[in-house]
Write a protein that holds these residues in place. Structure first.
Motif, PDB file in Angstrom:
ATOM      1  N   LEU A  44       5.219   4.792   8.506  1.00 41.29           N
ATOM      2  CA  LEU A  44       4.829   3.725   7.582  1.00 41.29           C
ATOM      3  C   LEU A  44       3.637   4.150   6.718  1.00 41.29           C
ATOM      4  O   LEU A  44       3.568   3.791   5.534  1.00 41.29           O
ATOM      5  CB  LEU A  44       4.513   2.441   8.343  1.00 41.29           C
ATOM      6  N   ALA A  45       2.716   4.906   7.282  1.00 39.98           N
ATOM      7  CA  ALA A  45       1.582   5.408   6.492  1.00 39.98           C
ATOM      8  C   ALA A  45       2.089   6.323   5.377  1.00 39.98           C
ATOM      9  O   ALA A  45       1.604   6.257   4.243  1.00 39.98           O
ATOM     10  CB  ALA A  45       0.591   6.139   7.393  1.00 39.98           C
ATOM     11  N   ASP A  46       3.084   7.165   5.690  1.00 44.37           N
ATOM     12  CA  ASP A  46       3.671   8.016   4.655  1.00 44.37           C
ATOM     13  C   ASP A  46       4.323   7.179   3.560  1.00 44.37           C
ATOM     14  O   ASP A  46       4.171   7.467   2.373  1.00 44.37           O
ATOM     15  CB  ASP A  46       4.720   8.962   5.262  1.00 44.37           C
ATOM     16  N   MET A  47       5.059   6.147   3.958  1.00 37.87           N
ATOM     17  CA  MET A  47       5.744   5.296   2.976  1.00 37.87           C
ATOM     18  C   MET A  47       4.745   4.574   2.083  1.00 37.87           C
ATOM     19  O   MET A  47       4.900   4.533   0.864  1.00 37.87           O
ATOM     20  CB  MET A  47       6.646   4.264   3.681  1.00 37.87           C
ATOM     21  N   SER A  48       3.710   3.997   2.675  1.00 38.92           N
ATOM     22  CA  SER A  48       2.729   3.271   1.867  1.00 38.92           C
ATOM     23  C   SER A  48       1.943   4.231   0.982  1.00 38.92           C
ATOM     24  O   SER A  48       1.615   3.903  -0.158  1.00 38.92           O
ATOM     25  CB  SER A  48       1.788   2.449   2.749  1.00 38.92           C
ATOM     26  N   ALA A  49       1.655   5.431   1.472  1.00 40.96           N
ATOM     27  CA  ALA A  49       0.911   6.408   0.671  1.00 40.96           C
ATOM     28  C   ALA A  49       1.697   6.796  -0.578  1.00 40.96           C
ATOM     29  O   ALA A  49       1.128   6.883  -1.673  1.00 40.96           O
ATOM     30  CB  ALA A  49       0.599   7.649   1.508  1.00 40.96           C
ATOM     31  N   PHE A  50       3.002   7.025  -0.437  1.00 40.05           N
ATOM     32  CA  PHE A  50       3.822   7.340  -1.609  1.00 40.05           C
ATOM     33  C   PHE A  50       3.866   6.147  -2.565  1.00 40.05           C
ATOM     34  O   PHE A  50       3.705   6.308  -3.775  1.00 40.05           O
ATOM     35  CB  PHE A  50       5.248   7.703  -1.198  1.00 40.05           C
ATOM     36  N   LEU A  90      12.187  -0.984   9.581  1.00 39.43           N
ATOM     37  CA  LEU A  90      10.786  -0.669   9.847  1.00 39.43           C
ATOM     38  C   LEU A  90       9.962  -0.756   8.564  1.00 39.43           C
ATOM     39  O   LEU A  90       8.874  -1.340   8.561  1.00 39.43           O
ATOM     40  CB  LEU A  90      10.692   0.731  10.469  1.00 39.43           C
ATOM     41  N   ILE A  91      10.482  -0.213   7.479  1.00 42.13           N
ATOM     42  CA  ILE A  91       9.771  -0.281   6.192  1.00 42.13           C
ATOM     43  C   ILE A  91       9.598  -1.730   5.751  1.00 42.13           C
ATOM     44  O   ILE A  91       8.519  -2.140   5.312  1.00 42.13           O
ATOM     45  CB  ILE A  91      10.516   0.534   5.108  1.00 42.13           C
ATOM     46  N   ARG A  92      10.659  -2.520   5.867  1.00 44.08           N
ATOM     47  CA  ARG A  92      10.587  -3.920   5.420  1.00 44.08           C
ATOM     48  C   ARG A  92       9.650  -4.766   6.285  1.00 44.08           C
ATOM     49  O   ARG A  92       9.017  -5.688   5.782  1.00 44.08           O
ATOM     50  CB  ARG A  92      11.981  -4.534   5.395  1.00 44.08           C
ATOM     51  N   SER A  93       9.549  -4.450   7.567  1.00 43.07           N
ATOM     52  CA  SER A  93       8.743  -5.288   8.453  1.00 43.07           C
ATOM     53  C   SER A  93       7.335  -4.760   8.692  1.00 43.07           C
ATOM     54  O   SER A  93       6.474  -5.506   9.159  1.00 43.07           O
ATOM     55  CB  SER A  93       9.443  -5.456   9.805  1.00 43.07           C
ATOM     56  N   PRO A  97       2.212  -5.881   0.816  1.00 47.17           N
ATOM     57  CA  PRO A  97       3.426  -6.645   0.598  1.00 47.17           C
ATOM     58  C   PRO A  97       4.655  -5.782   0.859  1.00 47.17           C
ATOM     59  O   PRO A  97       4.579  -4.550   0.865  1.00 47.17           O
ATOM     60  CB  PRO A  97       3.345  -7.061  -0.870  1.00 47.17           C
ATOM     61  N   ARG A  98       5.760  -6.451   1.079  1.00 47.21           N
ATOM     62  CA  ARG A  98       7.009  -5.770   1.408  1.00 47.21           C
ATOM     63  C   ARG A  98       7.364  -4.782   0.299  1.00 47.21           C
ATOM     64  O   ARG A  98       7.263  -5.099  -0.881  1.00 47.21           O
ATOM     65  CB  ARG A  98       8.124  -6.797   1.570  1.00 47.21           C
ATOM     66  N   LEU A  99       7.751  -3.591   0.701  1.00 45.11           N
ATOM     67  CA  LEU A  99       8.187  -2.573  -0.251  1.00 45.11           C
ATOM     68  C   LEU A  99       9.566  -2.974  -0.752  1.00 45.11           C
ATOM     69  O   LEU A  99      10.499  -3.120   0.028  1.00 45.11           O
ATOM     70  CB  LEU A  99       8.235  -1.212   0.442  1.00 45.11           C
ATOM     71  N   THR A 100       9.684  -3.186  -2.063  1.00 50.26           N
ATOM     72  CA  THR A 100      10.915  -3.754  -2.614  1.00 50.26           C
ATOM     73  C   THR A 100      11.994  -2.737  -2.908  1.00 50.26           C
ATOM     74  O   THR A 100      13.154  -3.091  -3.027  1.00 50.26           O
ATOM     75  CB  THR A 100      10.615  -4.549  -3.899  1.00 50.26           C
ATOM     76  N   TYR A 101      11.621  -1.457  -3.036  1.00 46.48           N
ATOM     77  CA  TYR A 101      12.653  -0.468  -3.318  1.00 46.48           C
ATOM     78  C   TYR A 101      12.337   0.842  -2.620  1.00 46.48           C
ATOM     79  O   TYR A 101      11.211   1.328  -2.661  1.00 46.48           O
ATOM     80  CB  TYR A 101      12.810  -0.211  -4.821  1.00 46.48           C
ATOM     81  N   PHE A 102      13.338   1.391  -1.994  1.00 43.08           N
ATOM     82  CA  PHE A 102      13.292   2.725  -1.408  1.00 43.08           C
ATOM     83  C   PHE A 102      14.738   3.136  -1.198  1.00 43.08           C
ATOM     84  O   PHE A 102      15.645   2.305  -1.230  1.00 43.08           O
ATOM     85  CB  PHE A 102      12.510   2.751  -0.089  1.00 43.08           C
ATOM     86  N   PRO A 127      -1.518  -2.482  -3.991  1.00 40.95           N
ATOM     87  CA  PRO A 127      -1.388  -1.581  -2.860  1.00 40.95           C
ATOM     88  C   PRO A 127      -0.648  -2.220  -1.680  1.00 40.95           C
ATOM     89  O   PRO A 127      -0.697  -3.422  -1.478  1.00 40.95           O
ATOM     90  CB  PRO A 127      -2.831  -1.265  -2.494  1.00 40.95           C
ATOM     91  N   HIS A 128       0.029  -1.357  -0.927  1.00 41.52           N
ATOM     92  CA  HIS A 128       0.738  -1.763   0.285  1.00 41.52           C
ATOM     93  C   HIS A 128      -0.079  -1.293   1.484  1.00 41.52           C
ATOM     94  O   HIS A 128      -0.627  -0.203   1.467  1.00 41.52           O
ATOM     95  CB  HIS A 128       2.123  -1.105   0.336  1.00 41.52           C
ATOM     96  N   ARG A 129      -0.116  -2.115   2.511  1.00 44.05           N
ATOM     97  CA  ARG A 129      -0.833  -1.715   3.719  1.00 44.05           C
ATOM     98  C   ARG A 129       0.119  -1.699   4.899  1.00 44.05           C
ATOM     99  O   ARG A 129       1.117  -2.423   4.920  1.00 44.05           O
ATOM    100  CB  ARG A 129      -2.016  -2.629   4.004  1.00 44.05           C
ATOM    101  N   VAL A 130      -0.214  -0.891   5.882  1.00 41.23           N
ATOM    102  CA  VAL A 130       0.561  -0.818   7.115  1.00 41.23           C
ATOM    103  C   VAL A 130       0.089  -1.953   8.016  1.00 41.23           C
ATOM    104  O   VAL A 130      -1.107  -2.089   8.277  1.00 41.23           O
ATOM    105  CB  VAL A 130       0.364   0.540   7.818  1.00 41.23           C
TER     106      VAL A 130
END
Length: 174
Positions: A44-50, A90-93, A97-102, A127-130
């Motif tokens: 999740l940290a990788d996803m939010s960082a990108f 996992l990404i959605r939960s 805020p929820r990542l809307t596209y991946f 920004p998105h947070r874990v």
């Protein structure tokens, strides 16, 4: 970021990564995401960082040393579709805020062996947070990898989000 739509990736494209280095847009993992808290939090940290930076691709099945791709053995998954669903959930939960596209793609090598590629574009609602199990950090990615965002980076991210929303409103008004 890989310079091809994920739907067009082939094993040959991923084999060509040997010798390339991780960057602001590209990260390598040799093993799939485990079920431990630390493995899920790291993913999740990788996803939010990108999402908080310029977007990028996370490629599973690449062996690296000091950020350089050494080999492309792939990973073994019993059920690639089930893994894609698990990571998507996992990404959605786990981000707010929820990542809307991946996009998550499985590039098969044969049998249960292949590569898993997760593409996250830059988010316009960053920004998105874990938020996994009380973890409460924002991450950013640069050429050296990911890191927790400091106060100045958070301030810029929130300001950019507000400025973008204001520009959209002004455009619609015109």
């Amino acid at each position: 970021m890989l310079n091809k739509p994920l739907s067009e990736l082939t094993p040959t494209d991923l084999a060509a990564l040997i010798g390339l280095s991780e960057s602001r847009y590209l990260d390598f993992k040799s093993a799939p995401v485990g079920n431990t808290y630390q493995d899920r939090r790291e993913f999740l940290a990788d996803m939010s960082a990108f999402a908080n930076a310029s977007g990028g691709d996370l490629v599973f099945g690449i062996t690296e040393q000091e950020g350089d791709a050494l080999a492309v053995p792939g990973i073994t998954l019993a059920d690639a579709d089930k893994e894609k669903l698990r990571l998507g959930d996992l990404i959605r939960s786990g981000l707010e805020p929820r990542l809307t596209y991946f996009d998550i793609r499985w590039v098969p090598l044969g049998g249960n062996l292949g590569y898993l590629v997760v593409r996250v574009p830059r988010s316009w609602i960053a920004p998105h947070r874990v938020t996994l199990q009380g973890h409460d950090k924002f991450y950013m990615r640069d050429s050296a990898g990911k890191h927790p965002m400091n106060t100045d980076e958070l301030r810029r991210a929130f300001t950019l989000g507000e400025a973008l929303a204001e520009r959209v409103r002004a455009f619609r008004t015109e």
